[in-house]
Design an enzyme around this catalytic site. Sequence first.
Site, PDB file in Angstrom:
ATOM      1  N   LYS A 118      32.217  45.039  44.600  1.00  0.00           N
ATOM      2  CA  LYS A 118      31.565  43.876  45.205  1.00  0.00           C
ATOM      3  C   LYS A 118      30.372  44.277  46.047  1.00  0.00           C
ATOM      4  O   LYS A 118      29.369  43.578  46.067  1.00  0.00           O
ATOM      5  CB  LYS A 118      32.564  43.096  46.070  1.00  0.00           C
ATOM      6  CG  LYS A 118      33.529  42.256  45.248  1.00  0.00           C
ATOM      7  CD  LYS A 118      34.097  41.116  46.074  1.00  0.00           C
ATOM      8  CE  LYS A 118      35.083  40.292  45.276  1.00  0.00           C
ATOM      9  NZ  LYS A 118      35.826  39.346  46.106  1.00  0.00           N
ATOM     10  N   LYS A 126      37.312  39.993  32.465  1.00  0.00           N
ATOM     11  CA  LYS A 126      38.157  38.877  32.871  1.00  0.00           C
ATOM     12  C   LYS A 126      37.287  37.647  33.147  1.00  0.00           C
ATOM     13  O   LYS A 126      36.194  37.778  33.707  1.00  0.00           O
ATOM     14  CB  LYS A 126      38.886  39.315  34.150  1.00  0.00           C
ATOM     15  CG  LYS A 126      39.883  38.328  34.683  1.00  0.00           C
ATOM     16  CD  LYS A 126      40.601  38.935  35.885  1.00  0.00           C
ATOM     17  CE  LYS A 126      41.088  37.829  36.811  1.00  0.00           C
ATOM     18  NZ  LYS A 126      41.821  38.301  37.954  1.00  0.00           N
ATOM     19  N   LYS A 155      33.845  33.247  37.563  1.00  0.00           N
ATOM     20  CA  LYS A 155      32.629  32.491  37.833  1.00  0.00           C
ATOM     21  C   LYS A 155      31.425  33.390  38.033  1.00  0.00           C
ATOM     22  O   LYS A 155      30.297  33.001  37.771  1.00  0.00           O
ATOM     23  CB  LYS A 155      32.824  31.650  39.094  1.00  0.00           C
ATOM     24  CG  LYS A 155      33.652  30.430  38.804  1.00  0.00           C
ATOM     25  CD  LYS A 155      33.360  29.349  39.799  1.00  0.00           C
ATOM     26  CE  LYS A 155      33.866  28.045  39.238  1.00  0.00           C
ATOM     27  NZ  LYS A 155      33.877  26.992  40.232  1.00  0.00           N
TER      28      LYS A 155
END
Length: 337
Positions: free
Chosen positions: A115, A200, A203
Amino acid sequence: MTNNIVFSGIQPTGDMHIGNYFGAVVNYVRLQNTGVYRTIYCVVDLHAMTVPYEPAVLRRNTEQMFIDLLACGLDPEKSIVFVQSMVPEHAELAWIFGCVCSYGDLTRQAQFKEKSEQLQGKQDAFISAGLFTYPVLQAADILLYRAAHVPVGQDQKQHLELSRTIANRFNTQFGEYFPEPEMLATETPKILALNEPTKKMSKSLGPKSYVGLFEDEQTVRSKVRAAVTDAGEAGTPLGEGARNLIGLLRACGKHDQADAFEREYAAGNRRYAPLKDAVADALIELTSGLRARREAIGADRARIRHLMQEGAEKARAIARATMKDVRALTGLPEHAQ
Ligand code: TRP
C-alpha cells in the site's frame, strides 16, 4: 469448543462488490446462522482513515456499509453488528498493543509495503503512521472481544499471525489473558478481478474490475461482457478469467449451468458469450433482491441510527470489561467509565 467467539471487520469502502459479498459476507451470515458461534461484526471506519480520504464520504460509506451488511443478512438479534469508532476501547487497546508489538514485526508486513508503494506513486504522496500500525489496530479489534475465530481471506493471513504474536507477547509479559486467534478458513471462492483475472477483485483495480452489489442491470451486464477471458482455443487449458466466471456461476448457486459449461469446454466448444450471459443473469437475479432489501432497510434512517447505537452498546459492554482487566494487568490506574 471452549471459545466460540467469531470476530471480523470490513472496511467501509463504499458500495460492496461481489468479491466482498461472496468472499466474506456470505460467510459471516452462514456463521451467524449456525447457532454455534457468538458472532461479532464490525465496520472498521478507523482503518479507513489510514489512507487519504474525505470526511463526508467516510461518514456516508460507514453508514451505508452498516445498512448493506443488514441487507445481506446480518441480523442484529443474532450478531453484534457495530461501527468500530463508536467503541473507543479499540483505539485504547491499539495503543497498548503498539507497545508490545515490535517495530521489526511491522516492517515485515507485506500489505504495508504494497500500500505504501501504491501511495508513493501518487502526487502529494502521504504515508501515514496509521497505515504502518494498521495491523496493531486490527489485533485490538479481535482481542478486545477475546475472539478465537476470524473469518477472513488469505490476504489477511499475515495480519492474523501478527495478532497471535501480539497476544502471545502480551500474555508472556503480563500474564495469560488473550487467546491466540485463528483464521477461520472458508470454502468461499476467491473472486478475481474481471479485467485482471490474476488478481483478487478489488475497487483499487478500477471500476471494470468489479461488479457492485447494488449496480443496475445494464452496468452489471456490460461489465461481465467485458470480462477478460482467453483466446478459447480448443485443447488449451481454461484461462483464469473463464474459470473465475464459472466460479461466479457456482457462487450464485447455479451448479448445473456451471457443470454444463465445463462439459462443453472440455469437449472443445470454447465460446464464452453464453457463459457471460449466464453469469450476468445470475448476478442480476442476486443483486435485484439485495437492492430491494437495501432500499427497504435504508429508508428508515432513524432505525438504522438506533441499531448502530445498540450494536455499539453491546460491543462496548464486552470491550469495557476487557479494558478493565488489561489496565489492571499492565499497571494503569483504574478509572470510572
Ligand atoms: N484488514 C481487514 C481487511 O482489509 C479488515 C479488518 C480490520 C479486520 N480489522 C479486522 C478483519 C479484524 C478481521 C478482523 O479486510
